[in-house]
Design a protein around this motif. Sequence first.
Motif, PDB file in Angstrom:
ATOM      1  N   UNK A 168       0.817  -1.089  -0.159  1.00 18.62           N
ATOM      2  CA  UNK A 168      -0.503  -0.340  -0.207  1.00 18.62           C
ATOM      3  C   UNK A 168       1.004   1.253   0.125  1.00 18.62           C
ATOM      4  N   UNK A 169       2.239   1.479   0.961  1.00 24.65           N
ATOM      5  CA  UNK A 169       2.693   2.576   1.577  1.00 24.65           C
ATOM      6  C   UNK A 169       3.721   2.988  -0.376  1.00 24.65           C
ATOM      7  N   UNK A 170       4.114   1.503  -0.543  1.00 22.85           N
ATOM      8  CA  UNK A 170       4.777   1.888  -2.191  1.00 22.85           C
ATOM      9  C   UNK A 170       4.044   2.188  -3.072  1.00 22.85           C
ATOM     10  N   UNK A 171       2.771   1.242  -3.149  1.00 22.59           N
ATOM     11  CA  UNK A 171       1.910   1.791  -4.703  1.00 22.59           C
ATOM     12  C   UNK A 171       1.862   3.391  -4.586  1.00 22.59           C
ATOM     13  N   UNK A 172       0.577   3.822  -2.983  1.00 23.07           N
ATOM     14  CA  UNK A 172       1.002   5.636  -3.253  1.00 23.07           C
ATOM     15  C   UNK A 172       1.585   6.294  -3.702  1.00 23.07           C
ATOM     16  N   UNK A 173       2.833   6.105  -3.507  1.00 22.34           N
ATOM     17  CA  UNK A 173       3.753   6.566  -4.096  1.00 22.34           C
ATOM     18  C   UNK A 173       5.211   6.794  -5.325  1.00 22.34           C
ATOM     19  N   UNK A 174       4.511   5.000  -5.895  1.00 19.87           N
ATOM     20  CA  UNK A 174       4.922   5.001  -6.708  1.00 19.87           C
ATOM     21  C   UNK A 174       3.949   5.709  -8.134  1.00 19.87           C
ATOM     22  N   UNK A 175       2.865   5.822  -7.987  1.00 18.07           N
ATOM     23  CA  UNK A 175       1.418   6.628  -8.380  1.00 18.07           C
ATOM     24  C   UNK A 175       2.254   8.305  -9.050  1.00 18.07           C
ATOM     25  N   UNK A 176       2.860   8.701  -7.856  1.00 23.26           N
ATOM     26  CA  UNK A 176       2.741   9.782  -8.045  1.00 23.26           C
ATOM     27  C   UNK A 176       3.991  10.048  -8.848  1.00 23.26           C
ATOM     28  N   UNK A 177       5.082   9.256  -7.823  1.00 25.24           N
ATOM     29  CA  UNK A 177       6.259   9.414  -8.814  1.00 25.24           C
ATOM     30  C   UNK A 177       6.320   8.947 -10.634  1.00 25.24           C
ATOM     31  N   UNK A 178       5.351   8.407 -10.731  1.00 24.40           N
ATOM     32  CA  UNK A 178       5.389   8.017 -12.034  1.00 24.40           C
ATOM     33  C   UNK A 178       4.674   9.433 -12.804  1.00 24.40           C
ATOM     34  N   UNK A 179       3.086   9.990 -12.016  1.00 26.76           N
ATOM     35  CA  UNK A 179       2.757  11.022 -12.733  1.00 26.76           C
ATOM     36  C   UNK A 179       3.518  11.969 -12.810  1.00 26.76           C
ATOM     37  N   UNK A 180       4.238  12.360 -11.486  1.00 28.56           N
ATOM     38  CA  UNK A 180       5.049  13.293 -12.034  1.00 28.56           C
ATOM     39  C   UNK A 180       6.240  13.382 -13.332  1.00 28.56           C
ATOM     40  N   UNK A 181       6.324  12.328 -13.855  1.00 23.41           N
ATOM     41  CA  UNK A 181       7.199  11.765 -14.543  1.00 23.41           C
ATOM     42  C   UNK A 181       7.049  12.025 -15.628  1.00 23.41           C
ATOM     43  N   UNK A 182       5.937  11.622 -16.043  1.00 24.91           N
ATOM     44  CA  UNK A 182       4.843  11.194 -16.975  1.00 24.91           C
ATOM     45  C   UNK A 182       4.574  12.506 -17.683  1.00 24.91           C
ATOM     46  N   UNK A 183       4.172  14.156 -16.193  1.00 30.55           N
ATOM     47  CA  UNK A 183       3.853  15.441 -17.105  1.00 30.55           C
ATOM     48  C   UNK A 183       5.021  15.867 -17.661  1.00 30.55           C
ATOM     49  N   UNK A 184       6.237  15.844 -17.190  1.00 28.38           N
ATOM     50  CA  UNK A 184       7.052  16.295 -17.249  1.00 28.38           C
ATOM     51  C   UNK A 184       7.337  16.410 -18.872  1.00 28.38           C
ATOM     52  N   UNK A 185       8.162  17.715 -19.393  1.00 26.98           N
ATOM     53  CA  UNK A 185       8.384  17.080 -20.973  1.00 26.98           C
ATOM     54  C   UNK A 185       9.286  17.946 -21.203  1.00 26.98           C
ATOM     55  N   UNK A 186      10.373  18.501 -19.883  1.00 26.36           N
ATOM     56  CA  UNK A 186      11.989  18.153 -20.225  1.00 26.36           C
ATOM     57  C   UNK A 186      13.161  16.905 -20.124  1.00 26.36           C
ATOM     58  N   UNK A 187      13.547  17.035 -21.142  1.00 28.83           N
ATOM     59  CA  UNK A 187      14.876  15.770 -21.264  1.00 28.83           C
ATOM     60  C   UNK A 187      15.729  15.750 -20.439  1.00 28.83           C
ATOM     61  N   UNK A 188      15.599  17.057 -19.464  1.00 26.54           N
ATOM     62  CA  UNK A 188      16.935  17.621 -18.766  1.00 26.54           C
ATOM     63  C   UNK A 188      16.004  16.881 -17.224  1.00 26.54           C
ATOM     64  N   UNK A 189      14.640  16.978 -16.972  1.00 23.46           N
ATOM     65  CA  UNK A 189      14.634  16.061 -15.818  1.00 23.46           C
ATOM     66  C   UNK A 189      14.289  14.827 -15.840  1.00 23.46           C
ATOM     67  N   UNK A 190      14.155  13.699 -17.257  1.00 24.94           N
ATOM     68  CA  UNK A 190      13.645  12.821 -17.024  1.00 24.94           C
ATOM     69  C   UNK A 190      14.830  11.835 -17.397  1.00 24.94           C
ATOM     70  N   UNK A 191      15.090  12.289 -17.704  1.00 26.09           N
ATOM     71  CA  UNK A 191      16.853  11.815 -18.459  1.00 26.09           C
ATOM     72  C   UNK A 191      17.329  10.762 -17.100  1.00 26.09           C
ATOM     73  N   UNK A 192      17.549  11.794 -16.139  1.00 24.73           N
ATOM     74  CA  UNK A 192      18.445  11.072 -14.854  1.00 24.73           C
ATOM     75  C   UNK A 192      17.355  10.133 -13.601  1.00 24.73           C
ATOM     76  N   UNK A 193      16.071  10.482 -13.869  1.00 21.16           N
ATOM     77  CA  UNK A 193      14.851   9.569 -13.389  1.00 21.16           C
ATOM     78  C   UNK A 193      15.223   8.389 -13.913  1.00 21.16           C
ATOM     79  N   UNK A 194      15.063   8.067 -14.880  1.00 19.29           N
ATOM     80  CA  UNK A 194      15.338   6.747 -14.771  1.00 19.29           C
ATOM     81  C   UNK A 194      15.999   5.798 -15.015  1.00 19.29           C
ATOM     82  N   UNK A 195      17.295   6.261 -14.775  1.00 18.68           N
ATOM     83  CA  UNK A 195      18.197   5.382 -13.574  1.00 18.68           C
ATOM     84  C   UNK A 195      17.883   5.610 -11.765  1.00 18.68           C
ATOM     85  N   UNK A 196      17.308   6.429 -11.572  1.00 19.21           N
ATOM     86  CA  UNK A 196      17.041   6.864 -10.571  1.00 19.21           C
ATOM     87  C   UNK A 196      15.955   5.708  -9.908  1.00 19.21           C
TER      88      UNK A 196
END
Length: 414
Positions: A267-295
């Motif tokens: 439950x805890x993992x899923x709740x924050x996974x939705x948030x970080x997935x949503x944050x990455x999905x709405x971003x249109x900046x390659x500078x933001x997305x690129x380091x997030x993939x590995x992290x």
Amino acid sequence: MSFIEDLLPVVWTRNFGEKIRVYSDSIVQNISASMSNDACGTDGEDIAGCRDDSYALILKLIAIAAILVAGVCGVAIPLVGKKRRFLRTDSNLFVGAKAFAGGVILATGFVHMLPDATEALTNSCLPENPWSKFPFSGFIAMMAALGTLLADFVGTQYYEKKQGEQSHSGKVDSSDLVSESGIVPVGTREYNEKVFGEEEGGAMHIVGMHAHAAHHRHSHSQEQGACLGNFQEDSHGHSHSHSFGSSGGEDDEFSVRHIVVSQVLELGIVSHSVIIGLSLGVSNSPCTIRPLIGALSFHQFFEGFALGGCISQARFQSFQSALMACFFAITTPIGIGIGIGISSIYNANSPRALIIEGILDSISAGILVYMALVDLIAADFLSKRMSCNTRLQVVSYLLLFLGATLMSLLAIWA
């Protein structure tokens, strides 16, 4: 009564009534401003000159694939590897890897989720009153941790009661086998009466066979074999069978705890996974997305490993285990997909989005911190096995601090 009558004119003055009206109007205005979906400030991506919608979409698709693979591998290793000796849940390798994963989850709560929640709920776009007047992120995280404790307790009580009912019905059904197997049912004798082969605490030796109740099975292995880091055979010259997992005993206790732990942790993992997935999905900046993939891939792998270990220890049926594992693995990719779909209409800088994000991040932080400290770290590090195995202690502590440190360092990029 006369005192109250004398006091009312002093308290309820014209100025006091005016202050009440002004204050109530201010509350309504603050609530209205907090729920606004209007943009606040300038988009940082445009300022940095790093906005590229088409390239960002390619990176998001790569992120979905990478995070999905990392999540599947992480959660599958303990489930598939439980049949391999070195990856079984009672092996030293598994204990060390679980300590590392516990450090990763703890750092996720403290270093990633809680600061993000604080930043969102104290953003200058939100009304100063009440968001800057009270530490909402810490308060919500604390209440989430206490709520997790309550859910932990209630869940454990529920499953223990359910397990007890199943055990009782099993005893009733087994009474028909007395004449064939020589088993004397415990429930048919007087309170203080013992039968041949019974030990203190209700452990049963079946006449003519060296089989024991669950808690007797583990009294040898955990007290004597724990220091050796594995489960040894007892003095009877045989290994204790695990086929009696449904009988009332120590195994049932551990199984019940791991059932609750795995579900609350998911439950805890899923709740924050939705948030970080949503944050990455709405971003249109390659500078933001690129380091997030590995992290996020690193983060997802070790969260999956910890969750997979709990699922494996809970001894769910294969279908239930696969369902929980799949649900974990697809949550972040689904969040990214939703983010891609709403990126044109979603405004991450609006007060409403900031409040929702901040509250959910705070809740996730509270759940993850509680689960990491209580059910992952303390459960292993305060165990008999760990306390009498110095080498395992040293390695596990090193891996715990290493996991927490590495996950904290990822905050530089993500």
